[in-house]
Design an enzyme around this catalytic site. Sequence first.
Site, PDB file in Angstrom:
ATOM      1  N   HIS A  32     -38.081  -3.900   3.805  1.00 51.89           N
ATOM      2  CA  HIS A  32     -39.116  -5.008   3.928  1.00 51.89           C
ATOM      3  C   HIS A  32     -40.518  -4.158   3.751  1.00 51.89           C
ATOM      4  O   HIS A  32     -40.810  -3.113   4.185  1.00 51.89           O
ATOM      5  CB  HIS A  32     -39.134  -5.666   5.391  1.00 51.89           C
ATOM      6  CG  HIS A  32     -39.548  -4.944   6.582  1.00 51.89           C
ATOM      7  ND1 HIS A  32     -38.843  -4.704   7.837  1.00 51.89           N
ATOM      8  CD2 HIS A  32     -40.867  -4.048   6.903  1.00 51.89           C
ATOM      9  CE1 HIS A  32     -39.534  -4.213   8.666  1.00 51.89           C
ATOM     10  NE2 HIS A  32     -40.776  -3.855   8.111  1.00 51.89           N
TER      11      HIS A  32
ATOM     12  N   ASP B 107     -34.707  -1.803   6.465  1.00 51.27           N
ATOM     13  CA  ASP B 107     -34.303  -2.630   5.667  1.00 51.27           C
ATOM     14  C   ASP B 107     -34.786  -2.995   4.313  1.00 51.27           C
ATOM     15  O   ASP B 107     -34.389  -4.001   3.602  1.00 51.27           O
ATOM     16  CB  ASP B 107     -34.059  -3.885   6.520  1.00 51.27           C
ATOM     17  CG  ASP B 107     -35.300  -4.796   6.880  1.00 51.27           C
ATOM     18  OD1 ASP B 107     -36.541  -4.199   6.699  1.00 51.27           O
ATOM     19  OD2 ASP B 107     -35.135  -5.695   7.464  1.00 51.27           O
TER      20      ASP B 107
ATOM     21  N   GLU C 224     -38.946  -9.686   4.839  1.00 53.93           N
ATOM     22  CA  GLU C 224     -37.553  -9.303   5.075  1.00 53.93           C
ATOM     23  C   GLU C 224     -36.735  -9.690   3.927  1.00 53.93           C
ATOM     24  O   GLU C 224     -37.038 -10.458   3.026  1.00 53.93           O
ATOM     25  CB  GLU C 224     -37.272 -10.071   6.455  1.00 53.93           C
ATOM     26  CG  GLU C 224     -37.773  -9.795   7.566  1.00 53.93           C
ATOM     27  CD  GLU C 224     -37.593  -8.289   8.247  1.00 53.93           C
ATOM     28  OE1 GLU C 224     -37.188  -7.438   7.551  1.00 53.93           O
ATOM     29  OE2 GLU C 224     -37.788  -8.154   9.266  1.00 53.93           O
TER      30      GLU C 224
ATOM     31  N   ASP D  22     -50.132  -8.186   8.254  1.00 54.22           N
ATOM     32  CA  ASP D  22     -49.417  -8.780   8.851  1.00 54.22           C
ATOM     33  C   ASP D  22     -49.697  -8.781  10.395  1.00 54.22           C
ATOM     34  O   ASP D  22     -50.501  -8.031  10.852  1.00 54.22           O
ATOM     35  CB  ASP D  22     -47.719  -8.489   8.887  1.00 54.22           C
ATOM     36  CG  ASP D  22     -47.385  -6.973   9.003  1.00 54.22           C
ATOM     37  OD1 ASP D  22     -48.392  -6.297   9.208  1.00 54.22           O
ATOM     38  OD2 ASP D  22     -46.558  -6.507   8.663  1.00 54.22           O
TER      39      ASP D  22
HETATM   40  C1  GLP Z   1     -43.356  -2.988  10.545  1.00 54.50           C
HETATM   41  C2  GLP Z   1     -44.599  -3.152   9.943  1.00 54.50           C
HETATM   42  C3  GLP Z   1     -44.800  -2.728   8.366  1.00 54.50           C
HETATM   43  C4  GLP Z   1     -44.506  -1.240   8.408  1.00 54.50           C
HETATM   44  C5  GLP Z   1     -42.958  -1.013   9.052  1.00 54.50           C
HETATM   45  C6  GLP Z   1     -42.622   0.540   9.176  1.00 54.50           C
HETATM   46  O1  GLP Z   1     -42.351  -3.654  10.858  1.00 54.50           O
HETATM   47  N1  GLP Z   1     -44.630  -4.556   9.730  1.00 54.50           N
HETATM   48  O2  GLP Z   1     -45.759  -3.161   7.988  1.00 54.50           O
HETATM   49  O3  GLP Z   1     -44.621  -0.833   7.145  1.00 54.50           O
HETATM   50  O4  GLP Z   1     -42.951  -1.553  10.194  1.00 54.50           O
HETATM   51  O5  GLP Z   1     -43.137   1.095  10.180  1.00 54.50           O
HETATM   52  P1  GLP Z   1     -43.309   2.556  10.485  1.00 54.50           P
HETATM   53  O6  GLP Z   1     -44.422   3.037   9.555  1.00 54.50           O
HETATM   54  O7  GLP Z   1     -43.512   2.868  11.931  1.00 54.50           O
HETATM   55  O8  GLP Z   1     -41.843   3.189  10.110  1.00 54.50           O
END
Ligand code: GLP
Length: 241
Positions: free
Chosen positions: A137, A135, A142, A67
């Site tokens: 995702h 959440d 989402e 992403d």
């Molecule tokens: C972001 C990214 C996701 C990631 C998520 C969790 O929103 N788009 O790909 O998995 O955050 O992040 P973290 O690993 O910092 O908790």
Amino acid sequence: MFNIIIADSYDKISSEAFRILKEIMLADSPVLGLATGSSPIGLYKKMIADHNTNGTSYAKAITFNLDEYIGIPAFHEQSYRSFMHENLFDHIDIPEENIYIPRGDGEDHAADCAAYEAELAKYHIDLQILGIGSDGHIGFNEPGTSFDSLTHVTDLAEQTRKDNARFFDDDIGQVPSQAVTMGLASIMKARKILVIACGANKAEAVYGMIKGPQSEECPASILQSHDDVTVILDKEAAVRL
Ligand code: GLP
């Protein structure tokens, strides 16, 4: 089908993830699906250390990132392109032309999404690394995203923008409100999937992914239909299992 590993430190979580990645690296031209966020940083550090000490080469690897934000320049300090260069690509020998990251700064997002999906279709991801949002995702898919989705533009949930404000001077106003993300159907095509999740704020999402009803309200629950998913957790993230 889930293979669940619970490790008692972040270093062990990252070592387990690295062990799985190393098996994939034995392939001639491994195709890696990569994620941003804090969860895979330890894995990336181990890949860099192994490249430096053992000479493991990424010259033939192909990578696809999940992403990218819309509304900030490609090399903004918080873009996912910058994140990947800083945390991995600038420290290994992967050729620039083997790196695919969704484009979030173009004029025509629909065309950019279609082009990304077309590139993806030329390959088959051997290992997809995922974090999970609080959440539920994955990527930036989402709650409410169709299980049939391909690479698309998405509106970021309020919770996600709050979670990510820490990277934008704790100011939610600076967090982009949209992103481009590989879709849930794009992610499901990977041969093998590896989810890394740490901390109590992920416990509910991890429960939904593994034990909750399979529903578009918890995007990660789509992984219940994949036949090769390894989930590496700390005790806090695993507390509801
Ligand atoms: C972001 C990214 C996701 C990631 C998520 C969790 O929103 N788009 O790909 O998995 O955050 O992040 P973290 O690993 O910092 O908790």
